[in-house]
Design a protein around this motif. Structure first.
Motif, PDB file in Angstrom:
ATOM      1  N   PRO A 106      28.785 -31.445  -6.024  1.00  0.00           N
ATOM      2  CA  PRO A 106      29.732 -32.480  -6.456  1.00  0.00           C
ATOM      3  C   PRO A 106      31.098 -31.879  -6.763  1.00  0.00           C
ATOM      4  O   PRO A 106      31.206 -30.715  -7.168  1.00  0.00           O
ATOM      5  CB  PRO A 106      29.086 -33.036  -7.738  1.00  0.00           C
ATOM      6  CG  PRO A 106      27.676 -32.538  -7.733  1.00  0.00           C
ATOM      7  CD  PRO A 106      27.692 -31.254  -6.982  1.00  0.00           C
ATOM      8  N   LYS A 107      32.144 -32.693  -6.591  1.00  0.00           N
ATOM      9  CA  LYS A 107      33.485 -32.235  -6.952  1.00  0.00           C
ATOM     10  C   LYS A 107      33.665 -32.365  -8.463  1.00  0.00           C
ATOM     11  O   LYS A 107      32.985 -33.135  -9.141  1.00  0.00           O
ATOM     12  CB  LYS A 107      34.543 -33.046  -6.219  1.00  0.00           C
ATOM     13  CG  LYS A 107      34.587 -34.519  -6.592  1.00  0.00           C
ATOM     14  CD  LYS A 107      35.709 -35.222  -5.851  1.00  0.00           C
ATOM     15  CE  LYS A 107      35.783 -36.703  -6.246  1.00  0.00           C
ATOM     16  NZ  LYS A 107      36.884 -37.418  -5.566  1.00  0.00           N
ATOM     17  N   GLY A 108      34.614 -31.593  -8.994  1.00  0.00           N
ATOM     18  CA  GLY A 108      34.887 -31.666 -10.428  1.00  0.00           C
ATOM     19  C   GLY A 108      35.346 -30.333 -10.980  1.00  0.00           C
ATOM     20  O   GLY A 108      35.284 -29.291 -10.310  1.00  0.00           O
ATOM     21  N   THR A 109      35.818 -30.369 -12.216  1.00  0.00           N
ATOM     22  CA  THR A 109      36.269 -29.174 -12.926  1.00  0.00           C
ATOM     23  C   THR A 109      35.432 -29.014 -14.184  1.00  0.00           C
ATOM     24  O   THR A 109      35.189 -29.984 -14.909  1.00  0.00           O
ATOM     25  CB  THR A 109      37.760 -29.293 -13.302  1.00  0.00           C
ATOM     26  OG1 THR A 109      38.529 -29.457 -12.101  1.00  0.00           O
ATOM     27  CG2 THR A 109      38.241 -28.041 -14.036  1.00  0.00           C
ATOM     28  N   ASP A 110      34.991 -27.781 -14.448  1.00  0.00           N
ATOM     29  CA  ASP A 110      34.112 -27.553 -15.583  1.00  0.00           C
ATOM     30  C   ASP A 110      34.283 -26.130 -16.096  1.00  0.00           C
ATOM     31  O   ASP A 110      34.704 -25.227 -15.351  1.00  0.00           O
ATOM     32  CB  ASP A 110      32.655 -27.774 -15.171  1.00  0.00           C
ATOM     33  CG  ASP A 110      31.732 -27.977 -16.370  1.00  0.00           C
ATOM     34  OD1 ASP A 110      32.254 -28.207 -17.477  1.00  0.00           O
ATOM     35  OD2 ASP A 110      30.512 -27.911 -16.189  1.00  0.00           O
ATOM     36  N   ILE A 111      33.947 -25.930 -17.351  1.00  0.00           N
ATOM     37  CA  ILE A 111      33.885 -24.581 -17.916  1.00  0.00           C
ATOM     38  C   ILE A 111      32.542 -23.985 -17.512  1.00  0.00           C
ATOM     39  O   ILE A 111      31.486 -24.471 -17.916  1.00  0.00           O
ATOM     40  CB  ILE A 111      34.028 -24.616 -19.449  1.00  0.00           C
ATOM     41  CG1 ILE A 111      35.426 -25.117 -19.832  1.00  0.00           C
ATOM     42  CG2 ILE A 111      33.789 -23.225 -20.038  1.00  0.00           C
ATOM     43  CD1 ILE A 111      35.619 -25.285 -21.329  1.00  0.00           C
ATOM     44  N   ASN A 112      32.588 -22.954 -16.695  1.00  0.00           N
ATOM     45  CA  ASN A 112      31.353 -22.329 -16.237  1.00  0.00           C
ATOM     46  C   ASN A 112      30.783 -21.397 -17.294  1.00  0.00           C
ATOM     47  O   ASN A 112      29.572 -21.412 -17.565  1.00  0.00           O
ATOM     48  CB  ASN A 112      31.605 -21.556 -14.940  1.00  0.00           C
ATOM     49  CG  ASN A 112      30.319 -21.159 -14.249  1.00  0.00           C
ATOM     50  OD1 ASN A 112      29.467 -22.006 -13.985  1.00  0.00           O
ATOM     51  ND2 ASN A 112      30.152 -19.868 -13.963  1.00  0.00           N
ATOM     52  N   GLN A 113      31.642 -20.568 -17.898  1.00  0.00           N
ATOM     53  CA  GLN A 113      31.225 -19.698 -18.988  1.00  0.00           C
ATOM     54  C   GLN A 113      32.306 -19.687 -20.066  1.00  0.00           C
ATOM     55  O   GLN A 113      33.501 -19.703 -19.748  1.00  0.00           O
ATOM     56  CB  GLN A 113      30.986 -18.265 -18.510  1.00  0.00           C
ATOM     57  CG  GLN A 113      29.852 -18.094 -17.523  1.00  0.00           C
ATOM     58  CD  GLN A 113      29.481 -16.640 -17.323  1.00  0.00           C
ATOM     59  OE1 GLN A 113      28.814 -16.023 -18.151  1.00  0.00           O
ATOM     60  NE2 GLN A 113      29.916 -16.077 -16.196  1.00  0.00           N
ATOM     61  N   ALA A 114      31.885 -19.637 -21.308  1.00  0.00           N
ATOM     62  CA  ALA A 114      32.800 -19.499 -22.448  1.00  0.00           C
ATOM     63  C   ALA A 114      31.984 -18.896 -23.578  1.00  0.00           C
ATOM     64  O   ALA A 114      31.142 -19.576 -24.176  1.00  0.00           O
ATOM     65  CB  ALA A 114      33.389 -20.851 -22.860  1.00  0.00           C
ATOM     66  N   LEU A 115      32.202 -17.623 -23.854  1.00  0.00           N
ATOM     67  CA  LEU A 115      31.339 -16.951 -24.815  1.00  0.00           C
ATOM     68  C   LEU A 115      32.088 -15.878 -25.586  1.00  0.00           C
ATOM     69  O   LEU A 115      33.107 -15.356 -25.137  1.00  0.00           O
ATOM     70  CB  LEU A 115      30.132 -16.345 -24.105  1.00  0.00           C
ATOM     71  CG  LEU A 115      30.393 -15.287 -23.023  1.00  0.00           C
ATOM     72  CD1 LEU A 115      30.357 -13.874 -23.610  1.00  0.00           C
ATOM     73  CD2 LEU A 115      29.351 -15.397 -21.906  1.00  0.00           C
ATOM     74  N   LEU A 116      31.535 -15.585 -26.749  1.00  0.00           N
ATOM     75  CA  LEU A 116      31.922 -14.426 -27.537  1.00  0.00           C
ATOM     76  C   LEU A 116      30.790 -13.415 -27.463  1.00  0.00           C
ATOM     77  O   LEU A 116      29.609 -13.791 -27.533  1.00  0.00           O
ATOM     78  CB  LEU A 116      32.185 -14.809 -28.998  1.00  0.00           C
ATOM     79  CG  LEU A 116      33.459 -15.617 -29.282  1.00  0.00           C
ATOM     80  CD1 LEU A 116      33.494 -16.025 -30.748  1.00  0.00           C
ATOM     81  CD2 LEU A 116      34.705 -14.808 -28.925  1.00  0.00           C
TER      82      LEU A 116
END
Length: 396
Positions: A106-116
């Motif tokens: 599917p098309k779209g924009t997303d945060i794939n990874q965001a971590l500390l």
């Protein structure tokens, strides 16, 4: 409260002085990196049914920011955008074009990874946030990197390296960001996902791993289960270049699963590396009893049981996949050819056969190309299916 020793009182202003903190943060900033990756893919699907042939032309653009470490702490932010290049003549699972065959991009924009992430000199790594988790060969847990929207997990992970040969990992996650996202009914699966992995490098030629997975899904009860297993990989230290893998696992119903079951799994493969060709033969078994079967819902499934993805869900009578594979390199082109025969585990039902082929070429360190083909010929399961992929990847 006990008074601090005078030497500590003297040291505190030095250790936590604004100047030192600013210096450490500046060093972390200098060690930071920004990268971009672009992956264009054309996927064609032809099925022997009433669905129209699918043509999916998509571009995934990925921006990654990695910070350096300050006091052992670093961060990662990765944003993906999947865009259409031309028309969306395919069923992306969310675009409503159900007259076409499925291509789950599917098309779209997303945060794939965001971590500390916190790391210390004792071999401990603790990460919190949205993260990519790949275990072993990804048969039970993986990121499904083949799809344009990667699978990631929201939660916590503790990794410990005890020495050069032994490491362990524990994870607890509350949400799965699936490949069908970022929007749509199947984009997320919440629950309590607990993972454990122990790896032991016995010697340079032999590696042993033990794993455990406890899945308690909120709205996907049919996949709630508890799995434990071992994975052994070895090779001859001298003589013929033979290597092998043996994996065994047992899966039971757990938590809110609607059926009671207990199923077994095994994978056995033998590889022989000749001068210019590597040959492999193997069998994988996912047991079934006619009502339920061994399932691996968070695996990188495209890497197993054929490129055509006919067995993303194990049939209730189980699956036996017997395969032969040959890999070689013609000049700078890496070529793979494989044959699969699929049968039921319960009874003697023949599901079908599949041929896979791929050719990959690295133009340079930044640009690479891949051509893949899959042809599934049905006997008693699904329909004849042909898939073709052309992919270009560019790394900045």
């Amino acid at each position: 409260m006990k008074a601090l020793p005078a030497v500590m009182l003297f040291a505190l202003p030095c250790c936590f002085s604004p100047g030192l903190i600013a210096s450490d943060l500046s060093s972390a900033l200098q060690q930071s990196s920004v990268s971009a990756h672009f992956r264009y893919r054309l996927e064609y699907v032809d099925q022997d049914n009433q669905l129209d042939d699918a043509f999916a032309s998509t571009l995934r653009s990925r921006l990654s920011v990695n910070t350096g470490k300050a006091y052992g702490i670093s961060a990662l932010l990765q944003v993906d955008n999947v865009s259409l290049v031309g028309n969306d003549n395919y069923n992306s699972t969310v675009n409503g074009k159900t007259d076409y065959s499925v291509v789950a991009d599917p098309k779209g924009t997303d945060i794939n990874q965001a971590l500390l992430r916190y790391q210390n000199d004792s071999g401990t790594t603790f990460s919190a946030g949205r993260q990519l988790v790949n275990h072993l060969n990804q048969r039970f847990l993986g990121g499904v990197g083949w799809r344009q929207n990667e699978q990631t997990l929201d939660g916590y992970r503790l990794q410990q390296t005890f020495n050069a040969n032994i490491s362990a990992e524990l994870g607890h996650y509350h949400n799965v960001n699936r490949v069908f996202g970022p929007k749509g009914a199947s984009a997320d699966q919440g629950g309590s996902i607990n993972t454990a992995l122990l790896q032991w490098q016995l010697n340079p030629a032999h590696q042993l791993a033990a794993f455990g997975y406890d899945f308690d899904f909120d709205n996907w009860a049919v996949r709630s289960s508890r799995t434990v297993g071992i994975d052994y990989q070895g090779k001859l230290s001298s003589g013929p270049k033979l290597s092998w893998q043996l994996a065994l696992a047992k899966q039971d119903d757990a938590h809110n699963a609607p059926l009671s079951f207990s199923h077994h799994y095994h994978r056995l493969s033998l590889s022989w590396a000749l001068d210019s060709v590597t040959l492999q033969a193997g069998q994988e078994r996912l047991a079934g009893d006619g009502q339920s079967a061994f399932q691996t819902p968070l695996a990188t499934l495209h890497a197993f049981s054929g490129f055509a993805d006919m067995f993303l869900n194990t049939p209730s009578s189980g699956l036996r996949d017997n395969w032969l594979e040959a890999k070689t390199k013609l000049k700078d082109v890496a070529i793979t050819l494989a044959y699969h025969r699929f049968d039921s585990d319960l009874g003697s039902q023949k599901y079908g056969d599949e041929w896979n082929a791929s050719a990959g070429y690295a133009v340079n360190k930044q640009l690479s190309a891949l051509l893949k083909l899959a042809h599934y010929q049905a006997d008693t399961l699904a329909v004849d299916t042909t898939k073709v992929w052309l992919m270009l990847s560019y790394q900045l």
